[in-house]
Design an enzyme around this catalytic site. Structure first.
Site, PDB file in Angstrom:
ATOM      1  N   HIS A 135      92.237  31.564  -6.933  1.00  0.00           N
ATOM      2  CA  HIS A 135      91.230  31.290  -7.514  1.00  0.00           C
ATOM      3  C   HIS A 135      90.856  32.255  -8.820  1.00  0.00           C
ATOM      4  O   HIS A 135      92.177  32.943  -9.305  1.00  0.00           O
ATOM      5  CB  HIS A 135      89.904  32.263  -6.508  1.00  0.00           C
ATOM      6  CG  HIS A 135      90.015  31.314  -5.340  1.00  0.00           C
ATOM      7  ND1 HIS A 135      90.417  31.116  -4.325  1.00  0.00           N
ATOM      8  CD2 HIS A 135      88.801  30.265  -5.458  1.00  0.00           C
ATOM      9  CE1 HIS A 135      89.692  30.208  -3.509  1.00  0.00           C
ATOM     10  NE2 HIS A 135      88.679  29.667  -4.077  1.00  0.00           N
ATOM     11  N   LYS A 139      86.709  36.363  -8.563  1.00  0.00           N
ATOM     12  CA  LYS A 139      86.459  36.248  -7.207  1.00  0.00           C
ATOM     13  C   LYS A 139      86.529  37.488  -6.535  1.00  0.00           C
ATOM     14  O   LYS A 139      87.535  38.396  -6.607  1.00  0.00           O
ATOM     15  CB  LYS A 139      87.423  35.353  -6.419  1.00  0.00           C
ATOM     16  CG  LYS A 139      86.984  34.935  -5.165  1.00  0.00           C
ATOM     17  CD  LYS A 139      87.819  33.690  -4.679  1.00  0.00           C
ATOM     18  CE  LYS A 139      87.196  33.597  -3.121  1.00  0.00           C
ATOM     19  NZ  LYS A 139      85.986  33.536  -2.868  1.00  0.00           N
TER      20      LYS A 139
END
Length: 239
Positions: A135, A139
């Protein structure tokens, strides 16, 4: 449909655009700069609330929606140790609630594929299974909620794996989840079965946030005027 957005970051803004394109109305937008506007009076303007904030605020936000009688769709991860409290409150208040670690239609299809593959692989102990999730660096939680869902699905079938760990492991009873944070990756999840002879791998790669946001709007459309606790399997007709 009138929607309240609880959380107006990149995901909230993507949800807003899709909702407006589908003819819905955004009647409330809450972020860190106007949290004082998150009141019962303002929330009552909405048919459904969509909550995308973070692990430290999601539980309280969802509980407020349930206590104030507004159906709520939640996509925040990292707070699931309190999920049962939300579900209990929803039942007591005769409310409406959907939680998903990932609202993408593609990811929910991937969940079904993951369960089926784990079911096939459980008799083949020569394969060791592991997960990788990638990600963007903003995040806030690791591993991702999606990776945890994948891991829990696998452990339901492959009972020699007793727990997941967020690092490489050589312990046979542990299921390894590797978390990588690389910009601008919106989300990639890999499930790998390795043996001395060959590998089997399934991968879902998100190209942008549109899939997540579109699924959240779809869930809100489903939840409007309903009572009860639902999942994306209900929304997509997998049950």
């Amino acid at each position: 449909m009138k929607i309240a957005l609880i959380g107006y970051g990149k995901m909230g803004q993507a949800i807003e655009q899709i909702a407006l394109n589908k003819g819905h109305e955004i009647v409330l937008k809450i972020d860190v700069n106007n949290i004082h506007e998150f009141t019962n009076e303002n929330l009552q303007k909405a048919d459904v609330a969509i909550e995308f904030t973070g692990p430290h605020s999601a539980f309280q936000n969802v509980m407020q929606c349930i206590n104030w009688g507004v159906p709520v769709v939640c996509g925040s991860t990292g707070w699931l140790e309190k999920l049962h409290e939300v579900e209990d409150a929803c039942k007591q208040k005769n409310g409406a609630f959907i939680y998903a670690s990932n609202f993408s239609i593609g990811v929910n299809l991937f969940f079904e594929l993951n369960k089926f593959l784990a079911h096939l692989m459980k008799k083949h102990s020569e394969y060791n299974v592991s997960l990788t999730e990638i990600h963007h660096t903003q995040k806030k939680d690791a591993p991702s909620g999606t990776a945890i869902t994948l891991a829990e699905q696998i452990m339901q079938e492959i009972t020699t794996k007793h727990k997941w760990v967020n690092n490489p492991t050589q312990q046979p009873e542990e299921l390894s989840i590797i978390s990588e944070r690389i910009d601008p990756a919106p989300g990639t999840h890999k499930v790998l079965y390795q043996s001395p002879i060959d590998d089997i791998e399934i991968i879902h790669t998100a190209h942008n946030r549109v899939g997540f946001a579109g699924g959240a709007v779809l869930a809100a459309e489903f939840l409007k005027d309903k009572k009860g606790i639902f999942t994306m399997k209900d929304v997509l007709g997998f049950t």
